[in-house]
Design a protein around this motif. Sequence first.
Motif, PDB file in Angstrom:
ATOM      1  N   LEU A   1       0.805  -1.219   0.000  1.00 31.09           N
ATOM      2  CA  LEU A   1       0.000   0.000   0.000  1.00 31.09           C
ATOM      3  C   LEU A   1       0.841   1.272   0.000  1.00 31.09           C
ATOM      4  O   LEU A   1       0.303   2.368  -0.167  1.00 31.09           O
ATOM      5  CB  LEU A   1      -0.927   0.009   1.229  1.00 31.09           C
ATOM      6  CG  LEU A   1      -1.962  -1.108   1.303  1.00 31.09           C
ATOM      7  CD1 LEU A   1      -2.688  -1.070   2.634  1.00 31.09           C
ATOM      8  CD2 LEU A   1      -2.935  -1.025   0.139  1.00 31.09           C
ATOM      9  N   ALA A   2       2.136   1.143   0.184  1.00 34.24           N
ATOM     10  CA  ALA A   2       3.014   2.305   0.371  1.00 34.24           C
ATOM     11  C   ALA A   2       3.044   3.245  -0.829  1.00 34.24           C
ATOM     12  O   ALA A   2       3.099   4.455  -0.655  1.00 34.24           O
ATOM     13  CB  ALA A   2       4.435   1.851   0.704  1.00 34.24           C
ATOM     14  N   GLN A   3       3.032   2.726  -2.025  1.00 32.66           N
ATOM     15  CA  GLN A   3       3.061   3.528  -3.245  1.00 32.66           C
ATOM     16  C   GLN A   3       4.112   4.637  -3.191  1.00 32.66           C
ATOM     17  O   GLN A   3       3.860   5.782  -3.537  1.00 32.66           O
ATOM     18  CB  GLN A   3       1.679   4.111  -3.535  1.00 32.66           C
ATOM     19  CG  GLN A   3       0.649   3.050  -3.781  1.00 32.66           C
ATOM     20  CD  GLN A   3      -0.731   3.615  -4.047  1.00 32.66           C
ATOM     21  OE1 GLN A   3      -0.969   4.807  -3.913  1.00 32.66           O
ATOM     22  NE2 GLN A   3      -1.644   2.751  -4.430  1.00 32.66           N
ATOM     23  N   GLY A   4       5.284   4.287  -2.706  1.00 32.85           N
ATOM     24  CA  GLY A   4       6.394   5.231  -2.679  1.00 32.85           C
ATOM     25  C   GLY A   4       6.446   6.143  -1.467  1.00 32.85           C
ATOM     26  O   GLY A   4       7.337   6.977  -1.371  1.00 32.85           O
ATOM     27  N   SER A   5       5.519   6.001  -0.533  1.00 34.08           N
ATOM     28  CA  SER A   5       5.529   6.834   0.667  1.00 34.08           C
ATOM     29  C   SER A   5       6.737   6.474   1.525  1.00 34.08           C
ATOM     30  O   SER A   5       6.868   5.332   1.984  1.00 34.08           O
ATOM     31  CB  SER A   5       4.247   6.616   1.469  1.00 34.08           C
ATOM     32  OG  SER A   5       4.393   7.123   2.786  1.00 34.08           O
ATOM     33  N   LEU A   6       7.604   7.445   1.757  1.00 32.51           N
ATOM     34  CA  LEU A   6       8.823   7.194   2.521  1.00 32.51           C
ATOM     35  C   LEU A   6       8.505   6.715   3.929  1.00 32.51           C
ATOM     36  O   LEU A   6       9.127   5.772   4.424  1.00 32.51           O
ATOM     37  CB  LEU A   6       9.697   8.457   2.559  1.00 32.51           C
ATOM     38  CG  LEU A   6      11.043   8.312   3.275  1.00 32.51           C
ATOM     39  CD1 LEU A   6      11.901   7.267   2.571  1.00 32.51           C
ATOM     40  CD2 LEU A   6      11.757   9.654   3.330  1.00 32.51           C
ATOM     41  N   VAL A   7       7.524   7.317   4.563  1.00 25.53           N
ATOM     42  CA  VAL A   7       7.173   6.931   5.938  1.00 25.53           C
ATOM     43  C   VAL A   7       6.708   5.480   5.980  1.00 25.53           C
ATOM     44  O   VAL A   7       7.129   4.697   6.836  1.00 25.53           O
ATOM     45  CB  VAL A   7       6.104   7.876   6.521  1.00 25.53           C
ATOM     46  CG1 VAL A   7       5.586   7.365   7.858  1.00 25.53           C
ATOM     47  CG2 VAL A   7       6.660   9.289   6.660  1.00 25.53           C
ATOM     48  N   GLN A   8       5.839   5.087   5.040  1.00 25.76           N
ATOM     49  CA  GLN A   8       5.350   3.707   5.021  1.00 25.76           C
ATOM     50  C   GLN A   8       6.476   2.723   4.702  1.00 25.76           C
ATOM     51  O   GLN A   8       6.514   1.619   5.253  1.00 25.76           O
ATOM     52  CB  GLN A   8       4.214   3.554   4.014  1.00 25.76           C
ATOM     53  CG  GLN A   8       2.904   4.147   4.519  1.00 25.76           C
ATOM     54  CD  GLN A   8       1.805   3.995   3.502  1.00 25.76           C
ATOM     55  OE1 GLN A   8       1.907   4.523   2.400  1.00 25.76           O
ATOM     56  NE2 GLN A   8       0.761   3.278   3.870  1.00 25.76           N
TER      57      GLN A   8
END
Length: 154
Positions: A52-59
């Motif tokens: 689900l991260a889709q490139g989100s650094l935090v995730q």
Amino acid sequence: MTAAAVWVASLKGHGQFAGRLVEIFFGKNLKAMTVARIAIGVLPAALILLMLAQGSLVQLIVFTVLLGASQGVITIVRGAVPLALFGAQGYGAVLGLIATPILLVNAFSPALFALIVDHVGWHNALWTLLACSIVTWLAIELMSRWYAGARPAK
């Protein structure tokens, strides 16, 4: 971007350390099998987060730390669970039997995963990894229930 990827990947070691600390402080009153169930149960959740991260650094950071924490604790319970299941008699032989498949999986899984990615793509390979982690989690749950039922009542 490459520096960020290397930095995030390096957080796995911090996750391993954090997982072991959490196990030391909060798992001391838990059975080895319970700690193993928790550690293995974290893997599917972490993989879903990655998907689900889709490139989100935090995730991606949370995924990496959770993966590391799970692996750090699994390293500990890999020795504790056989002792709980089979006792001290023949403990070394049991660990030797268990070590062989673990070493084979550790040796071949990166190349096999790369082959899967190459043939079916990254997204499908993640689904394969998630399926494997769920099967592993179900296996430890079944083994835990067997173990609880096999133990004599006190």
